[in-house]
Design a protein around this motif. Structure first.
Motif, short mmCIF file in Angstrom:
data_model
loop_
_atom_site.label_atom_id
_atom_site.label_comp_id
_atom_site.label_asym_id
_atom_site.label_seq_id
_atom_site.Cartn_x
_atom_site.Cartn_y
_atom_site.Cartn_z
N ASP A 117 1.03 -1.71 -0.07
CA ASP A 117 0.25 0.02 -0.20
C ASP A 117 0.86 1.23 -0.24
O ASP A 117 0.63 2.30 0.38
CB ASP A 117 -1.31 -0.07 0.70
CG ASP A 117 -0.09 0.01 2.59
OD1 ASP A 117 1.24 -0.31 2.62
OD2 ASP A 117 -0.82 -0.81 3.24
N GLU A 118 1.76 1.09 -0.63
CA GLU A 118 3.05 2.23 -0.91
C GLU A 118 2.55 2.76 -2.12
O GLU A 118 2.56 2.13 -2.98
CB GLU A 118 4.29 2.19 -0.10
CG GLU A 118 4.85 1.14 0.46
CD GLU A 118 6.18 0.85 0.25
OE1 GLU A 118 6.97 1.84 -0.05
OE2 GLU A 118 6.70 -0.29 1.08
N PRO A 119 2.81 4.91 -2.22
CA PRO A 119 3.03 4.64 -3.04
C PRO A 119 4.05 4.06 -4.02
O PRO A 119 5.78 4.20 -3.56
CB PRO A 119 3.28 6.77 -3.09
CG PRO A 119 3.68 6.63 -2.10
CD PRO A 119 2.93 5.64 -1.22
N PHE A 120 4.56 4.26 -5.45
CA PHE A 120 4.85 3.49 -6.06
C PHE A 120 5.97 4.55 -7.52
O PHE A 120 4.79 4.97 -8.56
CB PHE A 120 5.49 1.94 -6.16
CG PHE A 120 3.89 1.99 -7.69
CD1 PHE A 120 2.72 2.43 -6.58
CD2 PHE A 120 4.20 0.93 -8.93
CE1 PHE A 120 1.40 2.03 -7.77
CE2 PHE A 120 3.11 1.34 -9.27
CZ PHE A 120 1.53 1.48 -9.27
N ALA A 121 6.94 4.07 -8.23
CA ALA A 121 7.28 4.58 -9.09
C ALA A 121 7.16 4.10 -10.61
O ALA A 121 7.04 2.43 -9.98
CB ALA A 121 8.63 5.06 -9.61
N VAL A 122 6.25 3.77 -11.62
CA VAL A 122 6.27 3.10 -13.05
C VAL A 122 7.56 3.88 -13.96
O VAL A 122 7.12 5.29 -13.97
CB VAL A 122 4.91 3.41 -13.23
CG1 VAL A 122 4.63 2.13 -14.32
CG2 VAL A 122 4.11 3.25 -12.43
N LEU A 123 8.53 3.18 -14.51
CA LEU A 123 9.18 3.73 -15.49
C LEU A 123 8.50 2.75 -16.81
O LEU A 123 9.67 1.52 -16.68
CB LEU A 123 10.93 3.12 -15.25
CG LEU A 123 11.21 4.68 -13.64
CD1 LEU A 123 11.41 3.64 -12.38
CD2 LEU A 123 12.76 5.34 -14.07
N TYR A 124 8.49 3.15 -17.30
CA TYR A 124 8.20 1.92 -18.93
C TYR A 124 9.29 1.89 -19.47
O TYR A 124 10.35 2.64 -19.38
CB TYR A 124 7.15 2.71 -20.07
CG TYR A 124 6.05 3.12 -19.56
CD1 TYR A 124 6.33 4.17 -18.49
CD2 TYR A 124 4.94 4.19 -20.99
CE1 TYR A 124 4.72 4.37 -17.82
CE2 TYR A 124 3.86 4.84 -20.39
CZ TYR A 124 3.70 4.70 -19.21
OH TYR A 124 2.60 4.96 -18.62
N GLY A 125 9.37 0.74 -19.55
CA GLY A 125 10.55 -0.33 -19.86
C GLY A 125 11.40 -0.13 -21.49
O GLY A 125 12.53 -0.26 -21.76
N ASP A 126 10.73 0.77 -22.50
CA ASP A 126 11.28 1.21 -23.82
C ASP A 126 11.49 2.86 -23.14
O ASP A 126 11.35 3.52 -24.82
CB ASP A 126 10.89 0.94 -24.76
CG ASP A 126 9.33 1.20 -24.69
OD1 ASP A 126 8.43 2.03 -23.67
OD2 ASP A 126 7.79 0.81 -25.72
N ASP A 127 10.80 3.49 -22.81
CA ASP A 127 11.25 4.92 -22.76
C ASP A 127 13.05 5.41 -22.45
O ASP A 127 12.48 5.06 -20.34
CB ASP A 127 10.08 5.68 -21.76
CG ASP A 127 8.97 6.08 -23.14
OD1 ASP A 127 9.14 6.58 -24.60
OD2 ASP A 127 7.79 6.08 -22.33
N VAL A 128 13.63 5.50 -22.92
CA VAL A 128 15.01 5.51 -22.18
C VAL A 128 15.27 8.19 -21.66
O VAL A 128 14.20 8.38 -22.56
CB VAL A 128 16.60 5.59 -22.80
CG1 VAL A 128 18.02 5.99 -22.34
CG2 VAL A 128 16.46 4.03 -22.70
N ILE A 129 15.46 8.27 -20.65
CA ILE A 129 15.74 9.38 -20.52
C ILE A 129 16.79 9.86 -19.81
O ILE A 129 16.88 9.39 -18.83
CB ILE A 129 14.12 10.10 -19.51
CG1 ILE A 129 13.28 9.74 -20.10
CG2 ILE A 129 14.30 12.14 -19.13
CD1 ILE A 129 11.29 10.71 -18.97
N VAL A 130 17.17 10.22 -20.43
CA VAL A 130 18.70 11.41 -20.60
C VAL A 130 19.07 12.39 -20.31
O VAL A 130 18.27 12.89 -20.52
CB VAL A 130 19.59 10.71 -21.69
CG1 VAL A 130 20.69 11.65 -21.85
CG2 VAL A 130 19.56 9.16 -22.03
N GLY A 131 19.33 12.59 -19.12
CA GLY A 131 19.52 14.43 -18.08
C GLY A 131 20.33 13.87 -17.33
O GLY A 131 20.76 13.22 -16.47
#
Ligand code: UTP
Length: 289
Positions: A122-136
């Motif tokens: 029941d915690e908040p959680f992050a979702v990172l789509y496996g084909d979206d790379v973000i470089v910064g």
């Protein structure tokens, strides 16, 4: 509340990058010398996330191998005294607590996220789509986690995109809060242009309250006969409001052929080992175009 858990849905079929993705998961396609999914795991780790669940499917076992030790390879590097590469490989195997679960049928991103219900609790959680790379310079998911801590509401990573992409992604009803944060009160998946709210779409990252699981469980199948995450997030947006963060990095869609190529060129131009060679090559090449 600090976000410690993340999930990476990586169980899609990757039809847009066939035949490359026939036997090789598209998440393992390289950007210069690292597979796409490693950039994504590193982004999560750099944002302070300690536990990551990767959702895979049949034929994607090499993702597990990549984040494990490679005993023969490591022994050989040790024998040859290549300590630098040995350290690099050790780091990959020890990035975070990484768990795996399979989505047995490809029933959509919403269904993939639902596989993480037990892992998340029941915690908040992050979702990172496996084909979206973000470089910064800073991890994009860290910017979203900060917004979650500040506003106490679910958060989506957003960018303004042209009409031809809004109809393929989704469209958000937004109101600007400051230079990078927006209030999001509604959204629609793959709208026709007459139904779009704005040109802001969700691109590859979100931080969600665990209530999303009970919503997903009663959300009917949507566009393409798949369980759409956007349809469930819409309920959160309408009921409580969500926050949209126009994150600062550059996002590369590794699920399409041009995105893959662009990622390799742009990341290559900053890669210490090959940047000079690539720059000189490109300068010569453009003269011939
Ligand atoms: P995409 O919309 O890119 O779908 O998924 P896809 O099936 O991977 O690719 P195409 O359209 O056939 O080329 C966005 C993210 O959601 C995951 C994908 O792995 C990708 O990271 N996904 C999608 C799942 O985990 N399960 C699904 O059923 C669908």
């Amino acid at each position: 509340m600090k976000i410690k858990k993340a999930i990476i849905p990586a169980a899609g079929l990757g039809t847009r990058v066939l035949p490359a993705s026939k036997a090789m998961p598209k998440e393992m396609l390289p950007i210069v010398d690292k597979p796409a999914i490693q950039y994504i795991v590193e982004e999560a780790v750099n944002a302070g996330i300690t536990d990551i669940l990767i959702i895979t499917n049949r034929g994607k076992g090499i993702i597990e191998d990549h984040f494990d030790h490679s005993i023969e390879l490591e022994a050989m590097l040790e024998r040859r005294g290549n300590t630098e590469m040995l350290e690099t490989l050790n780091k990959v195997a020890n990035l975070a607590n990484i768990y795996f679960i399979r989505q047995k049928e490809t029933k959509g991103l919403g269904d993939a996220v639902l596989r993480a219900k037990k892992f998340v609790g029941d915690e908040p959680f992050a979702v990172l789509y496996g084909d979206d790379v973000i470089v910064g310079e800073i991890p994009a998911i860290g910017e979203l986690c900060e917004a979650y801590e500040k506003y106490g509401k679910s958060v989506v990573g957003i960018k303004e995109v042209p009409d031809e992409l809004v109809v393929k992604y989704c469209s958000l009803k937004t109101e600007r809060i400051d230079d990078k944060n927006f209030a999001v009160s509604d959204m629609i998946e793959k709208p026709s242009l007459d139904k779009k709210f704005s040109n802001y779409s969700i691109l590859g990252r979100c931080v969600l309250d665990s209530e999303i699981f009970s919503i997903l469980e009663r959300t009917p199948l949507g566009v393409g006969g798949e369980l759409q995450l956007t349809d469930a997030m819409r309920e959160l947006a309408v009921k409580y409001g969500m926050i949209g963060v126009d994150f600062s990095g550059i996002r590369y869609d590794m699920g399409n052929k041009f995105g893959m190529l662009r990622a390799n060129i742009e990341v290559g131009l900053n890669h210490p080992e090959i940047k000079e060679e690539l720059k000189n090559y490109l300068k010569e090449l453009v003269k011939t175009l």
